[in-house]
Design an enzyme around this catalytic site. Structure first.
Site, PDB file in Angstrom:
ATOM      1  CB  CYS A   1      -0.989  -0.307   1.215  1.00 29.22           C
ATOM      2  SG  CYS A   1      -0.570  -0.595   3.112  1.00 29.22           S
TER       3      CYS A   1
ATOM      4  CG  HIS B   1      -4.260   0.851   4.312  1.00 28.51           C
ATOM      5  ND1 HIS B   1      -3.523  -0.197   2.758  1.00 28.51           N
ATOM      6  CD2 HIS B   1      -5.064   1.424   3.477  1.00 28.51           C
ATOM      7  CE1 HIS B   1      -4.095  -0.492   1.960  1.00 28.51           C
ATOM      8  NE2 HIS B   1      -5.286   0.912   1.692  1.00 28.51           N
TER       9      HIS B   1
ATOM     10  CG  ASN C   1      -7.515   1.952  -1.133  1.00 28.75           C
ATOM     11  OD1 ASN C   1      -6.355   1.306  -0.563  1.00 28.75           O
ATOM     12  ND2 ASN C   1      -8.933   0.477  -0.250  1.00 28.75           N
TER      13      ASN C   1
END
Length: 330
Positions: free
Chosen positions: A139, A277, A297
């Site tokens: 991520c 994250h 995302n």
């Protein structure tokens, strides 16, 4: 990561003795077909089916409450619907925040300036397509390349996808651990010292750790420096997003309400400021009186609103979104 998967399937023989709901057979098969799900063994499918049923119940109850005005967002059974929160965190969310003393806050704020009510950097052509990191905790790499892609577009007029795999494979000496996690500023420092990063086209993403294969012939962008913003200051984050471009942030994504998010403005009181994250703030705005951050995302376009999530803004640094912001410069 492997330990978590082993725990799930060591328990599979016991799970198979639990009863699935036969009235959901059609919906289970439809969901599997929609997302191309295939399981190697019956025991594995039995485990996934029961997790899926638990998540489905959670989604249905939440959406019932949403219809009664109790929530500002709704949920859906996306491609992550057969996973637990623990699995999602282990496989896909591995942000490694550096020690607080290492941070160097260099951003100079101008609190008196007038800022637009809303910003969406997609409208200026500064955001590449949503990527899918798969079962790799990269991520941080996707957040970092997303911010640099925008700066490249602003400087050169060209929008180019940069190589997250380049960062996964080559930035270990900066404290990053490839698929086992990393942090955006460490990625920027690698690019600075390396004098560049390759394009995604020349160094494609494989969702696994590999030997470094950077080749300066395919360098697509450079980075001269990066800037960190003060901890928890959503007003400063807004200013940076409006004036500088997309900003890397960390969030707490450890709740089912996050990975099953479908639309609306995400606000979960259970969300903490312990970030795990890495994502990218590409704008902000207001939806029916609910202020939000527009967040890109790296869980594919089946997540949320075509790969994006709108997260509550000016709600006490919700989910830690303004805790560790940073952006690169070319």
């Amino acid at each position: 990561m492997k330990q978590l998967v082993c725990v799930l399937f060591v328990c599979s023989s016991a799970v198979t003795q639990l009863h699935k709901d036969p009235t959901l057979d059609h919906h289970w098969n439809l969901w599997k077909k929609t997302y191309g799900k295939q399981y190697k063994e019956k025991n594995e499918e039995a485990v996934r089916r029961l997790i899926w049923e638990k998540n489905l119940k959670f989604v249905m109850l939440h959406n019932l409450e949403h219809s009664m005005g109790m929530h500002s967002y709704d949920l859906g059974m996306n491609h992550l619907g057969d996973m637990t929160s623990e699995e999602v965190m282990s496989l896909m969310s591995s942000l490694r925040v550096p020690n607080q003393w290492q941070r160097n806050i260099t951003y100079k704020s101008n609190p008196n300036q007038m800022l637009p009510d809303s910003v969406d950097w997609r409208e200026k052509g500064c955001v590449t397509e949503v990527k899918y990191q798969g079962s790799c905790g990269a991520c941080w790499a996707f957040s970092a390349v997303g911010a640099l892609e925008a700066q490249l577009k602003l400087k050169t007029g060209k929008l180019v996808s940069l190589s997250a795999q380049n960062l996964v494979d080559c930035s270990e000496k900066y404290g990053n651990k490839g698929c086992n996690g990393g942090f955006m500023t460490e990625a920027f420092q690698y690019i600075i010292d390396n004098k560049g990063i390759d394009s995604e086209a020349s160094y494609p993403y494989k969702a696994t750790d590999q030997k470094c294969q950077y080749d300066s012939k395919y360098r697509a962008a450079t980075c001269s420096k990066y800037t960190e913003l003060p901890y928890g200051r959503e007003d400063v984050l807004k200013e940076a997003v409006a004036n500088k471009g997309p900003v890397c942030v960390g969030v707490d994504a450890s709740h089912p309400s996050f990975f099953l998010y479908r639309s609306g403005v995400y606000y979960d009181p259970a969300c903490t400021q312990k970030v795990n994250h890495g994502v990218l703030v590409i704008g902000y705005g207001d939806l029916n009186g609910k202020e939000y951050w527009l967040v890109k995302n790296s869980w594919g376009s089946n997540f949320g609103e075509q790969g994006y999530i709108r997260m509550a803004r000016n709600k006490g640094n919700h989910c830690g979104i303004a805790s560790y912001p940073s952006y690169p410069e070319i």
